[in-house]
Design an enzyme around this catalytic site. Sequence first.
Site, short mmCIF file in Angstrom:
data_model
loop_
_atom_site.label_atom_id
_atom_site.label_comp_id
_atom_site.label_asym_id
_atom_site.label_seq_id
_atom_site.Cartn_x
_atom_site.Cartn_y
_atom_site.Cartn_z
N HIS A 56 -4.01 -28.44 25.13
CA HIS A 56 -4.51 -27.13 24.71
C HIS A 56 -3.32 -26.19 24.76
O HIS A 56 -2.43 -26.37 25.61
CB HIS A 56 -5.54 -26.58 25.70
CG HIS A 56 -6.77 -27.40 25.85
ND1 HIS A 56 -6.87 -28.42 26.73
CD2 HIS A 56 -7.97 -27.30 25.24
CE1 HIS A 56 -8.08 -28.94 26.67
NE2 HIS A 56 -8.77 -28.29 25.76
N ASP A 59 -2.56 -25.25 28.28
CA ASP A 59 -2.12 -26.28 29.24
C ASP A 59 -0.59 -26.19 29.38
O ASP A 59 -0.03 -26.56 30.40
CB ASP A 59 -2.43 -27.70 28.74
CG ASP A 59 -3.91 -27.96 28.58
OD1 ASP A 59 -4.71 -27.23 29.19
OD2 ASP A 59 -4.25 -28.90 27.83
N MET A 90 -2.08 -34.97 19.01
CA MET A 90 -3.23 -34.07 18.84
C MET A 90 -3.02 -32.81 19.68
O MET A 90 -2.41 -32.86 20.74
CB MET A 90 -4.50 -34.81 19.32
CG MET A 90 -5.77 -34.00 19.34
SD MET A 90 -6.06 -33.14 20.89
CE MET A 90 -7.24 -34.23 21.68
N GLU A 183 -15.53 -32.12 18.18
CA GLU A 183 -16.01 -32.84 19.37
C GLU A 183 -17.32 -32.25 19.88
O GLU A 183 -17.39 -31.09 20.27
CB GLU A 183 -14.93 -32.78 20.47
CG GLU A 183 -15.36 -33.48 21.74
CD GLU A 183 -14.26 -33.50 22.79
OE1 GLU A 183 -13.09 -33.24 22.45
OE2 GLU A 183 -14.60 -33.76 23.96
N LYS A 185 -20.79 -32.03 22.36
CA LYS A 185 -21.22 -32.18 23.76
C LYS A 185 -22.58 -31.51 23.90
O LYS A 185 -22.77 -30.41 23.36
CB LYS A 185 -20.19 -31.53 24.69
CG LYS A 185 -20.42 -31.82 26.16
CD LYS A 185 -19.27 -31.28 27.00
CE LYS A 185 -19.46 -31.61 28.46
NZ LYS A 185 -18.39 -31.06 29.30
N GLU A 219 -16.75 -38.29 22.04
CA GLU A 219 -16.38 -38.62 23.42
C GLU A 219 -17.48 -39.44 24.06
O GLU A 219 -18.66 -39.06 24.04
CB GLU A 219 -16.13 -37.35 24.24
CG GLU A 219 -15.91 -37.70 25.73
CD GLU A 219 -15.46 -36.56 26.60
OE1 GLU A 219 -14.62 -35.77 26.16
OE2 GLU A 219 -15.96 -36.48 27.73
N HIS A 222 -19.77 -37.65 26.56
CA HIS A 222 -20.66 -36.63 25.99
C HIS A 222 -21.89 -37.27 25.33
O HIS A 222 -23.00 -36.75 25.44
CB HIS A 222 -19.90 -35.77 24.98
CG HIS A 222 -18.78 -34.99 25.60
ND1 HIS A 222 -17.92 -34.20 24.89
CD2 HIS A 222 -18.38 -34.88 26.91
CE1 HIS A 222 -17.05 -33.64 25.71
NE2 HIS A 222 -17.30 -34.05 26.93
N ASP A 247 -12.28 -39.79 22.14
CA ASP A 247 -12.07 -39.48 23.56
C ASP A 247 -12.73 -40.57 24.41
O ASP A 247 -13.97 -40.69 24.46
CB ASP A 247 -12.68 -38.12 23.92
CG ASP A 247 -11.76 -36.97 23.55
OD1 ASP A 247 -10.69 -37.22 22.94
OD2 ASP A 247 -12.10 -35.81 23.87
N ASP A 257 -21.03 -33.92 33.83
CA ASP A 257 -19.89 -34.39 33.03
C ASP A 257 -18.85 -35.03 33.96
O ASP A 257 -18.10 -34.32 34.63
CB ASP A 257 -19.32 -33.16 32.31
CG ASP A 257 -18.14 -33.49 31.43
OD1 ASP A 257 -17.97 -34.67 31.07
OD2 ASP A 257 -17.40 -32.55 31.09
N ASP A 259 -16.36 -37.61 33.37
CA ASP A 259 -15.00 -37.91 32.88
C ASP A 259 -14.30 -38.97 33.73
O ASP A 259 -13.16 -38.80 34.16
CB ASP A 259 -14.14 -36.63 32.83
CG ASP A 259 -14.56 -35.70 31.70
OD1 ASP A 259 -15.17 -36.17 30.72
OD2 ASP A 259 -14.27 -34.49 31.79
N ASP A 289 -9.74 -39.08 27.69
CA ASP A 289 -10.12 -37.74 28.12
C ASP A 289 -10.89 -37.86 29.43
O ASP A 289 -12.12 -37.79 29.46
CB ASP A 289 -10.95 -37.03 27.05
CG ASP A 289 -11.15 -35.57 27.42
OD1 ASP A 289 -10.47 -35.10 28.34
OD2 ASP A 289 -12.00 -34.91 26.79
C1 GLT Z 1 -12.46 -30.31 28.26
C2 GLT Z 1 -13.60 -31.09 27.69
C3 GLT Z 1 -13.13 -32.22 26.88
C4 GLT Z 1 -12.45 -31.77 25.62
C5 GLT Z 1 -11.17 -31.09 25.87
C6 GLT Z 1 -10.63 -30.58 24.57
S1 GLT Z 1 -11.24 -29.92 27.11
O1 GLT Z 1 -11.85 -31.02 29.29
O2 GLT Z 1 -14.44 -31.55 28.75
O3 GLT Z 1 -14.15 -33.10 26.56
O4 GLT Z 1 -12.12 -32.92 24.87
O5 GLT Z 1 -10.87 -29.24 24.34
MN MN Z 2 -13.27 -34.67 25.29
MN MN Z 3 -15.96 -34.79 29.07
#
Ligand code: GLT
Ligand code: MN
Ligand code: MN
Length: 389
Positions: A56, A59, A90, A183, A185, A219, A222, A247, A257, A259, A289
């Site tokens: 980003h 970042d 990206m 993306e 979510k 993702e 998500h 992702d 969430d 991750d 991600d």
């Molecule tokens: C954030 C989010 C991710 C996205 C990122 C891109 S930022 O961490 O949870 O899923 O891909 O903006």
């Molecule tokens: Mn993501």
């Molecule tokens: Mn995520």
Amino acid sequence: MDDAYKGKKEDKFSFGLWTVGNVGRDPFGDPSRKPIPPTRIVKKLSELGAWGINLHDNDLVPIDATRQQRNKIVREFKKALKDYGMIVPMATTNTFSHPVFKDGGFTSNDPKVRAYGLQKVMQAIDLGVELGAETYVFWGGREGAECNVAKDPIDALKRYREGLNYLCRYVRDQKYKLRFAMEAKPNEPRADMYFPTTGHYLAFIETLDFPEMVGVNPELAHEHMAGLNFHHGVAQAIEVGKLFHIDLNDQRFGRYDQDFRFGSEDYKSAFLLVRLLEDQGYDGPRHFDAHAFRTEDEKGVWDFADGCMRTYNIFKEKTARFAEDAEIQGILKEIEGKNPEFEKHLGKYSKKKAQSLKRAKFDIDAMAKPGLGYERLDQMLTELLLGMR
Ligand code: GLT
Ligand code: MN
Ligand code: MN
């Protein structure tokens, strides 16, 4: 551990600065580790065998940096990329951390916020292109609502469309070689987010001024948060030529969430996904991600990154093993090979074919009788994944 599974440049593995750079903050707790400088992240990821690093705008460059500070940071980062043979495939914009975006960037009710959002994205696109990015991700972190009467969802969609059309025109005007990847979510950080699934985006993209410039960045976590089958969603994106980015991570169903490290929770889903990507010849980035557990220090962060890449390559090997397993392949062939004489009734419609099909006789009870043997097949996959085949 066996080095054969270690990440290699040709695997096209990438991480976000925000992923390995995650400091272990959560809604209930302060950071549990120190930030790692971006140039060190580049070095360490390169040593681990990654190919790309994504970011980003903020970042890398703090939101309040002066032009001079920005240029210095970018110069040093570019040097690190060159020194360690890494690329930025990206880039994306942070339109969710600063409270100015508390009610969205593109979809905010306030035109001043929407204008600032557009300005920020244009500047972030310039930065991404300067670093070599060819894919630009849009994750609408704050594009949603808690108070659902405060914002008309149809207005929100129209504003999102207007913003994306504006930015597509900006990219064309600048002659940038850049594609957008949307993306989805379902929730977090907003109670309800617009475009909750990849499928919502696939439909929306076709309503844009330049749909060919815009694809998706699904993702895993998500889609699992929405209770969906990720590999089906990705398949749909591939089938319409819209899988511009992906992702990879992991997530238990019905939780926040998470991750998690790729492939750490649901082995079968991870296998099906890797098999799909490899069999379909997806040649874009394999972007992780995800982030290390909050229990980890910096060493744990690199264990996490190494683990994501190793697990992908292990599933890739399992895919090859699946394809070479004579018994499994025999069953698959049998499933496909039944009743070829009925093919003539299928395919493209014609009046003649329809008339002939309407006359055909079907003994549906006899057709329904045989079992399909999927239990045996599924157990074979289970045993293959457990290392028994
Ligand atoms: C954030 C989010 C991710 C996205 C990122 C891109 S930022 O961490 O949870 O899923 O891909 O903006
Ligand atoms: Mn993501
Ligand atoms: Mn995520």
